[in-house]
Design a protein around this motif. Structure first.
Motif: not given
Length: 99
Positions: A31-48, A63-72
């Motif tokens: 789960y930690y590894r998948k979370a790190a991958k998700l954060i990286t992917e979403r951050y890269n998308a927004y950064a680009q 990125t945090l808002i995006d992931i929190a929205l998915m969670y909610q």
């Protein structure tokens, strides 16, 4: 104490452009590894998408808002209280009918 240490792992996660060392429960490593991958992917998308127009801090917050929205959204799908209420009413009606 030694048994607790067997259940924990010291791992290194690559998140965006940083390596983070954490100690995790063995059964949560994936789960930690998948979370790190998700954060990286979403951050890269927004950064680009906002390169040169938004600060790194703002990109991180987006990125945090995006992931929190998915969670909610996922959390709302798992809300069983409406079903619990209907089942309670049906059970009460059935019990009343059996009297």
């Amino acid at each position: 104490m030694a048994e607790q240490d067997k259940d924990r792992l010291h791992i290194r996660l690559h998140v965006y452009d940083d390596d983070i060392e954490v100690k995790v429960n063995r059964d949560e490593e994936e789960y930690y590894r998948k979370a790190a991958k998700l954060i990286t992917e979403r951050y890269n998308a927004y950064a680009q998408a906002y390169k040169g127009r938004k600060s790194e801090h703002t990109v991180a917050l987006m990125t945090l808002i995006d992931i929190a929205l998915m969670y909610q959204k996922e959390r709302s799908h798992n809300d069983t209280s409406p079903y619990d209420n209907v089942l309670a009413k049906l059970t009460a009606e059935i019990e009343e009918g059996l009297k």
